[in-house]
Design a protein around this motif. Structure first.
Motif, PDB file in Angstrom:
ATOM      1  N   GLU A   1       0.734  -1.196   0.300  1.00  0.00           N
ATOM      2  CA  GLU A   1      -0.234   0.130  -0.133  1.00  0.00           C
ATOM      3  C   GLU A   1       0.811   1.240   0.063  1.00  0.00           C
ATOM      4  OE1 GLU A   1      -2.620   2.126   3.304  1.00  0.00           O
ATOM      5  OE2 GLU A   1      -3.175   0.096   3.093  1.00  0.00           O
ATOM      6  N   VAL A   2       1.868   1.324   0.782  1.00  0.00           N
ATOM      7  CA  VAL A   2       2.542   2.362   0.890  1.00  0.00           C
ATOM      8  C   VAL A   2       3.409   2.712  -0.386  1.00  0.00           C
ATOM      9  CG1 VAL A   2       4.957   3.198   2.003  1.00  0.00           C
ATOM     10  CG2 VAL A   2       3.162   2.269   3.501  1.00  0.00           C
ATOM     11  N   ILE A   3       4.085   1.415  -0.951  1.00  0.00           N
ATOM     12  CA  ILE A   3       4.733   1.766  -2.203  1.00  0.00           C
ATOM     13  C   ILE A   3       3.750   2.130  -3.477  1.00  0.00           C
ATOM     14  CG2 ILE A   3       5.866   0.332  -4.094  1.00  0.00           C
ATOM     15  CD1 ILE A   3       6.962  -1.393  -1.721  1.00  0.00           C
ATOM     16  N   ASP A   4       2.674   1.519  -3.467  1.00  0.00           N
ATOM     17  CA  ASP A   4       1.790   1.765  -4.495  1.00  0.00           C
ATOM     18  C   ASP A   4       1.138   3.245  -4.338  1.00  0.00           C
ATOM     19  OD1 ASP A   4       1.974  -0.790  -5.483  1.00  0.00           O
ATOM     20  OD2 ASP A   4      -0.005  -1.346  -4.756  1.00  0.00           O
ATOM     21  N   SER A   5       1.325   3.688  -3.352  1.00  0.00           N
ATOM     22  CA  SER A   5       0.549   5.327  -2.788  1.00  0.00           C
ATOM     23  C   SER A   5       1.891   6.192  -3.771  1.00  0.00           C
ATOM     24  CB  SER A   5       0.517   5.426  -1.274  1.00  0.00           C
ATOM     25  OG  SER A   5       1.691   5.738  -0.974  1.00  0.00           O
ATOM     26  N   GLY A   6       3.016   5.739  -4.124  1.00  0.00           N
ATOM     27  CA  GLY A   6       3.896   6.773  -4.590  1.00  0.00           C
ATOM     28  C   GLY A   6       4.699   7.737  -3.726  1.00  0.00           C
ATOM     29  N   ILE A   7       4.262   7.590  -2.292  1.00  0.00           N
ATOM     30  CA  ILE A   7       4.919   8.360  -1.322  1.00  0.00           C
ATOM     31  C   ILE A   7       6.667   8.476  -1.264  1.00  0.00           C
ATOM     32  CG2 ILE A   7       4.525   6.793   0.600  1.00  0.00           C
ATOM     33  CD1 ILE A   7       4.080   9.325   2.235  1.00  0.00           C
TER      34      ILE A   7
ATOM     35  N   LYS B   1      11.970   9.091  -3.390  1.00  0.00           N
ATOM     36  CA  LYS B   1      11.474   9.925  -2.550  1.00  0.00           C
ATOM     37  C   LYS B   1      11.645   9.517  -0.971  1.00  0.00           C
ATOM     38  CE  LYS B   1       8.101  12.112  -5.818  1.00  0.00           C
ATOM     39  NZ  LYS B   1       6.621  12.480  -6.011  1.00  0.00           N
ATOM     40  N   GLY B   2      12.058   8.366  -0.963  1.00  0.00           N
ATOM     41  CA  GLY B   2      11.953   7.580   0.489  1.00  0.00           C
ATOM     42  C   GLY B   2      12.370   6.305   0.452  1.00  0.00           C
ATOM     43  N   ARG B   3      11.982   5.543   1.642  1.00  0.00           N
ATOM     44  CA  ARG B   3      12.095   4.178   1.795  1.00  0.00           C
ATOM     45  C   ARG B   3      11.038   3.558   2.921  1.00  0.00           C
ATOM     46  NH1 ARG B   3      15.263   1.464   5.835  1.00  0.00           N
ATOM     47  NH2 ARG B   3      16.058   3.036   7.240  1.00  0.00           N
ATOM     48  N   VAL B   4      10.838   2.441   2.777  1.00  0.00           N
ATOM     49  CA  VAL B   4      10.170   1.690   3.497  1.00  0.00           C
ATOM     50  C   VAL B   4      10.612   0.506   4.137  1.00  0.00           C
ATOM     51  CG1 VAL B   4       8.768   0.539   1.820  1.00  0.00           C
ATOM     52  CG2 VAL B   4       7.673   0.854   4.120  1.00  0.00           C
ATOM     53  N   GLU B   5      10.429   0.100   5.336  1.00  0.00           N
ATOM     54  CA  GLU B   5      11.050  -1.041   5.996  1.00  0.00           C
ATOM     55  C   GLU B   5       9.986  -1.514   7.247  1.00  0.00           C
ATOM     56  OE1 GLU B   5      15.074  -1.909   8.678  1.00  0.00           O
ATOM     57  OE2 GLU B   5      14.615   0.091   8.176  1.00  0.00           O
ATOM     58  N   ASN B   6       9.984  -2.896   7.107  1.00  0.00           N
ATOM     59  CA  ASN B   6       9.425  -3.527   8.269  1.00  0.00           C
ATOM     60  C   ASN B   6      10.086  -3.936   9.400  1.00  0.00           C
ATOM     61  OD1 ASN B   6      10.344  -5.594   6.385  1.00  0.00           O
ATOM     62  ND2 ASN B   6       9.297  -6.919   7.981  1.00  0.00           N
ATOM     63  N   ILE B   7       9.396  -3.403  10.874  1.00  0.00           N
ATOM     64  CA  ILE B   7      10.117  -4.060  11.761  1.00  0.00           C
ATOM     65  C   ILE B   7       9.351  -5.135  12.573  1.00  0.00           C
ATOM     66  CG2 ILE B   7      11.208  -3.230  13.962  1.00  0.00           C
ATOM     67  CD1 ILE B   7      12.491  -1.951  11.635  1.00  0.00           C
ATOM     68  N   GLY B   8       9.647  -6.245  12.328  1.00  0.00           N
ATOM     69  CA  GLY B   8       8.955  -7.335  12.837  1.00  0.00           C
ATOM     70  C   GLY B   8       8.286  -7.915  11.467  1.00  0.00           C
ATOM     71  N   ASP B   9       7.569  -9.043  11.630  1.00  0.00           N
ATOM     72  CA  ASP B   9       6.569  -9.764  10.363  1.00  0.00           C
ATOM     73  C   ASP B   9       5.531 -10.039  10.886  1.00  0.00           C
ATOM     74  OD1 ASP B   9       7.700 -12.066  11.456  1.00  0.00           O
ATOM     75  OD2 ASP B   9       9.256 -12.114  10.204  1.00  0.00           O
ATOM     76  N   TYR B  10       5.289 -11.320  11.247  1.00  0.00           N
ATOM     77  CA  TYR B  10       3.775 -11.985  11.537  1.00  0.00           C
ATOM     78  C   TYR B  10       3.896 -12.569  12.851  1.00  0.00           C
ATOM     79  CZ  TYR B  10       5.611 -16.396   9.835  1.00  0.00           C
ATOM     80  OH  TYR B  10       6.726 -17.592   9.746  1.00  0.00           O
ATOM     81  N   HIS B  11       5.063 -12.614  13.593  1.00  0.00           N
ATOM     82  CA  HIS B  11       5.215 -13.180  14.757  1.00  0.00           C
ATOM     83  C   HIS B  11       4.720 -12.658  16.115  1.00  0.00           C
ATOM     84  CE1 HIS B  11       8.614 -15.366  12.356  1.00  0.00           C
ATOM     85  NE2 HIS B  11       8.134 -16.385  12.857  1.00  0.00           N
ATOM     86  N   GLY B  12       4.480 -11.126  15.823  1.00  0.00           N
ATOM     87  CA  GLY B  12       4.010 -10.582  16.820  1.00  0.00           C
ATOM     88  C   GLY B  12       3.456  -9.287  16.145  1.00  0.00           C
ATOM     89  N   ASP B  13       3.517  -8.233  17.156  1.00  0.00           N
ATOM     90  CA  ASP B  13       3.333  -6.839  16.768  1.00  0.00           C
ATOM     91  C   ASP B  13       4.371  -6.173  15.703  1.00  0.00           C
ATOM     92  OD1 ASP B  13       1.210  -6.777  18.589  1.00  0.00           O
ATOM     93  OD2 ASP B  13       1.947  -5.363  19.805  1.00  0.00           O
ATOM     94  N   THR B  14       3.943  -5.753  14.833  1.00  0.00           N
ATOM     95  CA  THR B  14       4.934  -5.346  13.596  1.00  0.00           C
ATOM     96  C   THR B  14       4.798  -4.012  13.408  1.00  0.00           C
ATOM     97  OG1 THR B  14       4.730  -7.477  12.734  1.00  0.00           O
ATOM     98  CG2 THR B  14       5.573  -5.584  11.204  1.00  0.00           C
ATOM     99  N   SER B  15       5.724  -2.968  13.097  1.00  0.00           N
ATOM    100  CA  SER B  15       5.468  -1.750  12.520  1.00  0.00           C
ATOM    101  C   SER B  15       6.101  -1.518  11.209  1.00  0.00           C
ATOM    102  CB  SER B  15       6.166  -0.790  13.636  1.00  0.00           C
ATOM    103  OG  SER B  15       7.499  -1.245  13.855  1.00  0.00           O
ATOM    104  N   ILE B  16       5.520  -0.744  10.341  1.00  0.00           N
ATOM    105  CA  ILE B  16       6.038  -0.270   9.171  1.00  0.00           C
ATOM    106  C   ILE B  16       6.618   1.074   9.154  1.00  0.00           C
ATOM    107  CG2 ILE B  16       5.586  -0.027   6.682  1.00  0.00           C
ATOM    108  CD1 ILE B  16       5.481  -2.815   7.653  1.00  0.00           C
ATOM    109  N   HIS B  17       7.930   1.315   9.062  1.00  0.00           N
ATOM    110  CA  HIS B  17       8.463   2.445   8.950  1.00  0.00           C
ATOM    111  C   HIS B  17       8.630   2.983   7.581  1.00  0.00           C
ATOM    112  CE1 HIS B  17      10.284   1.670  13.168  1.00  0.00           C
ATOM    113  NE2 HIS B  17       9.062   1.521  13.111  1.00  0.00           N
ATOM    114  N   VAL B  18       8.347   4.532   7.531  1.00  0.00           N
ATOM    115  CA  VAL B  18       8.638   5.318   6.120  1.00  0.00           C
ATOM    116  C   VAL B  18       9.300   6.547   6.512  1.00  0.00           C
ATOM    117  CG1 VAL B  18       7.379   6.238   4.178  1.00  0.00           C
ATOM    118  CG2 VAL B  18       6.446   4.315   5.493  1.00  0.00           C
ATOM    119  N   TRP B  19      10.432   6.592   5.642  1.00  0.00           N
ATOM    120  CA  TRP B  19      11.247   7.983   5.715  1.00  0.00           C
ATOM    121  C   TRP B  19      11.054   8.582   4.460  1.00  0.00           C
ATOM    122  CZ3 TRP B  19      12.577   3.347   7.835  1.00  0.00           C
ATOM    123  CH2 TRP B  19      13.140   3.315   9.335  1.00  0.00           C
TER     124      TRP B  19
END
Length: 393
Positions: A139-145, A285-303
């Protein structure tokens, strides 16, 4: 209408439980089961007494000859995928085939060609396409941000990696290599989120740790796969009960040149102390990274802004979900039943599954032949069009 289906590969402690535990009783009916190991059939009976009327077979060809079976889930070891998938499609069954699609490019292409010729539906078990953290990154990538993606990195740490060196996955003749069994997932996600396929790869890898363990399985002993998930299964050099024969790499690195110009890397380590997939997609224009995957709470970081700081500009917090692989197992089984019942085309692409295997196969070829570049052979356009059109001619 309920889909009457069979399952080939019955052990409820292994991947077959993806089906047994997750199928929607309103959409599907488990009619027949096949396994050549009587203990697996007995384990199913014990685990699921409510499905006592399910017919059982010891030969998959007998299940495929059952006229009531409309579709099959093939949940067996990798080296048998090609043979069984082709036979099931030829028998007029719709097929859910666990990933990897096959252990050779030629095997994948034979399956695709058979599905095309018979007109039966084919779906591959790439359940990561249904994981929340992957969908949010898409979703983040497709948004173009973050602009146009140019570079991708994926690191995969596997704390339970010794599991693959207890059984058939330790041997090239049975699985080819772990860029297929494990890496096919991540290669597929890289392809999906970037909108391109690898056209040339370079691989590097070694069998460097598990080959040095001393305690191995004795002749006739069955491997205890679940032992690798115990906290006691550490450190790697002291792990017991591994396959006496192994020639598969326990860490691998893959560089990929995609057909849309994007460059990507994938690395996995089967003797890491922790377990996590970590993706980074870098755009103009930036980057996106996941912290964690499906094992528990996960966050998606966008710069999206430049600066010398650790804090991302946007953070998406994802809550853990119940069910296998963060609920993805339920979703993918449901998607297959909807595909068979109503023709709802799933997000999993058989062509993409083939190309994930192809990148892994060529990556292993490269690493075993002096790290030479290896090209991915293309599919015929007729097959590509067929599968892109929802498997309709």
């Amino acid at each position: 209408m309920k889909v009457k289906f069979g399952v080939i590969g019955a052990n409820p402690k292994l991947r077959a439980n993806l089906v047994f535990y997750n199928f929607n009783r309103e959409k599907g009916e488990l009619t027949a089961l096949c396994d050549n190991d009587p203990d697996s059939l007995a384990a199913f009976r014990q685990a699921y007494p409510d499905m006592a009327n399910v017919r059982t077979y010891s030969d998959y060809r007998e299940l495929l000859a059952d006229p009531e079976v409309e579709a099959v889930f093939i949940m067996v070891r990798d080296g048998m995928h090609e043979e069984m998938a082709v036979a099931a499609l030829e028998a007029g069954k719709d097929v859910f085939l666990e990933k990897p699609m096959a252990i050779t490019i030629e095997g994948c292409d034979r399956i695709l060609e058979t599905a095309y010729r018979t007109g039966k539906k084919l779906m591959i078990g790439h359940n990561m396409r249904y994981m929340d953290f992957v969908l949010k990154m898409k979703e983040v990538i497709d948004s173009g941000i973050i602009g146009e993606i140019q570079s991708v990195w994926c690191r995969h740490f596997v704390s339970y990696g010794s599991c693959y060196f207890r059984h058939y996955c330790a041997e090239q003749q049975s699985c080819n290599g772990l860029l297929l069994q494990k890496g096919a997932h991540d290669i597929d996600i890289i392809h999906w989120l970037t909108g391109g396929y690898a056209k040339r790869v370079v691989g590097m890898g070694r069998l460097s740790v598990y080959n040095r363990t001393a305690d191995r399985l004795k002749p006739g002993e069955k491997p205890d796969r679940l032992a690798s998930f115990s906290q006691d299964c550490w450190p790697p050099l002291e792990i017991k009960g591994l396959n006496p024969n192994m020639d598969v790499e326990d860490h691998s690195m893959l560089l990929m040149q995609l057909d849309n110009g994007i460059q990507a890397s994938y690395e996995h380590c089967m003797y890491a102390p922790d377990s996590e997939r970590n993706y980074t997609f870098i755009g103009t224009k930036g980057r996106v990274e996941n912290i964690g995957d499906y094992h528990g709470d996960t966050s998606i970081h966008v710069w999206t802004q430049r600066g010398y700081r650790n804090e991302p500009d946007i953070v998406y917090h994802l809550k853990a979900k119940e069910g296998g692989h963060g609920g993805a197992d339920t979703l993918i089984v449901d998607a297959f039943l909807d595909f068979v019942r109503s023709g709802v085309v799933p997000s999993v692409s058989p062509v993409a599954a083939r190309n994930a295997v192809a990148a892994g196969v060529q990556g292993h070829y490269s690493m075993r032949n002096g790290n030479i570049p290896a090209d991915i052979p293309p599919l015929p356009e007729e097959l590509i069009r067929y599968f892109e059109n929802g498997q309709k001619k």
